[in-house]
Write an enzyme that holds these catalytic residues in place. Structure first.
Site, PDB file in Angstrom:
ATOM      1  N   GLY A   1      -3.446 -14.129  12.078  1.00  0.00           N
ATOM      2  CA  GLY A   1      -4.417 -13.609  11.133  1.00  0.00           C
ATOM      3  C   GLY A   1      -5.633 -14.503  10.985  1.00  0.00           C
TER       4      GLY A   1
ATOM      5  N   ARG B   1       3.571  -0.812  11.061  1.00  0.00           N
ATOM      6  CA  ARG B   1       3.682  -2.147  10.467  1.00  0.00           C
ATOM      7  C   ARG B   1       4.558  -2.104   9.224  1.00  0.00           C
ATOM      8  NH1 ARG B   1      -0.979  -6.632   8.760  1.00  0.00           N
ATOM      9  NH2 ARG B   1       0.468  -8.378   8.871  1.00  0.00           N
TER      10      ARG B   1
ATOM     11  N   TYR C   1       0.830  -1.203   0.000  1.00  0.00           N
ATOM     12  CA  TYR C   1       0.000   0.000   0.000  1.00  0.00           C
ATOM     13  C   TYR C   1       0.873   1.265   0.000  1.00  0.00           C
ATOM     14  CZ  TYR C   1      -3.584  -3.462   0.554  1.00  0.00           C
ATOM     15  OH  TYR C   1      -4.394  -4.554   0.341  1.00  0.00           O
TER      16      TYR C   1
END
Length: 365
Positions: free
Chosen positions: A313, A229, A182
């Site tokens: 996750g 992160r 991203y």
């Protein structure tokens, strides 16, 4: 096998005491309302998983251009803030703690799901060369607009304003997402960041935006409420990092003096992993490798290598009671991919639990 006893030991994170070292990783689930407001169903989902030592709620865009797809949550309107307040109230009422991940899609956004007239932006006008998910299916990413100097300043302000809304909503803290392909990761990667100004050109330039946003957010809401992160070498979104060791040791050195609560590191299985542990002064949260390994065994090894927290996750996705199951050595629910992205309760809040059922989240008055 049973998980290591250390996984269930309490630990400090910023000004929080976590009851265990198991973190629910941020996972996009596409259950927000069409305008990006977190839904009541989202609040119920997170409340179900409140026994995690910490929940890091899914990637949330701080500005309209940052959306990662249809029904992704945002945090730049009063309605968004009210929705996240309901999530925080539910998690806290169930005894949990929650951070919220701020994530900007950058060149992985698409005009098909952005507001009219809003375009994807990125460090440079370089298309991702991959497919992105839209309501009409997966389509090729478009060429984004390169951010101007003024637009970068506005972007930093967007993250700061969103972080202020995080605190106002009663959420415990914010994770800055500089990973997984991203926008901030795009600035870190040489094949996406072709800039020759102070926001690119060399390692110092490419790490500058992540450091600037982290510093600005930490100075505004307090470093104890901030995490970052990273996922070195992750090729998602078409990124290619030629020198991850040099890039990320420089980034970690630049972030370390800010005194933030934690660094969330996706392991690489290389010499970079111990280097980051050596350089990082506060809590280190680790997503261990390999991803398909037995999770208690992976967690034990991660803690032995110096991790303070271990991120889980899909195991939390399918097991709202993952902490209990790992503690007693119970089997895990089978993950149902059909419910990963979008839809209703199926594959989202209907997974069976061994824990007592939490009530629906309370609503702040």
């Amino acid at each position: 096998m049973h998980a290591p006893a250390a996984l269930f030991e309490p630990t400090r994170l910023g000004d929080l005491t976590l009851p265990n070292r198991m973190v629910m990783a941020p996972m996009s689930r596409a259950r927000a309302e069409a305008d990006g407001t977190p839904s009541a169903l989202m609040a119920h989902y997170y409340t179900q998983r409140a026994t995690a030592g910490l929940i890091v709620a899914e990637g949330t865009h701080p500005a309209p251009a940052g959306a990662i797809g249809p029904d992704a949550p945002g945090l730049f309107t009063d309605a968004h803030q009210d929705g996240w307040a309901r999530v925080a109230d539910g998690v806290h009422a169930a005894g949990g703690r929650v951070f919220l991940q701020l994530m900007h899609a950058g060149r992985l956004a698409h005009p098909d799901f952005l507001p009219e007239g809003v375009r994807p932006v990125a460090p440079s006008a370089v298309a991702a060369g991959t497919l992105v998910h839209t309501s009409g299916g997966r389509v090729p990413a478009v060429t984004p607009d390169a951010l101007t100097e003024d637009a970068i300043g506005e972007l930093i302000d967007d993250f700061v304003h969103a972080a202020c809304r995080v605190v106002a909503a009663g959420v415990d803290g914010v994770e800055i997402h500089a990973a997984n392909g991203y926008l901030l990761h795009q600035f870190l990667a040489e094949n996406a960041n072709l800039r020759t100004d102070g926001w690119g050109g060399d390692t110092e330039g490419r790490i500058r935006l992540t450091v600037a946003i982290t510093r600005a957010v930490a100075e505004t809401v307090g470093p104890h409420r901030v995490g970052v992160r990273i996922s070195p070498s992750n090729p998602f979104g078409g990124l290619d990092e030629s020198d991850p060791y040099g890039t990320y040791t420089a980034l970690v050195r630049a972030l370390a003096p800010l005194g933030i609560a934690y660094l969330h590191h996706g392991e690489t299985g290389t010499e970079l992993d111990p280097a980051i542990r050596e350089l990082w002064p506060t809590a280190l949260m680790v997503t261990p490798l390999p991803a398909d390994r037995d999770k208690p065994e992976a967690a034990a090894d991660a803690l032995a290598r110096g991790a303070d927290l271990v991120s889980f996750g899909r195991d939390f996705l399918a097991n709202p009671d993952l902490v209990t199951r790992c503690r007693i050595g119970a089997g895990l629910n089978e993950v149902r991919p059909k419910g990963f992205y979008g839809g209703g309760e199926a594959g989202y809040t209907d997974y069976p639990s061994l824990d007592p059922v939490h009530p629906d989240p309370v609503t702040r008055h």
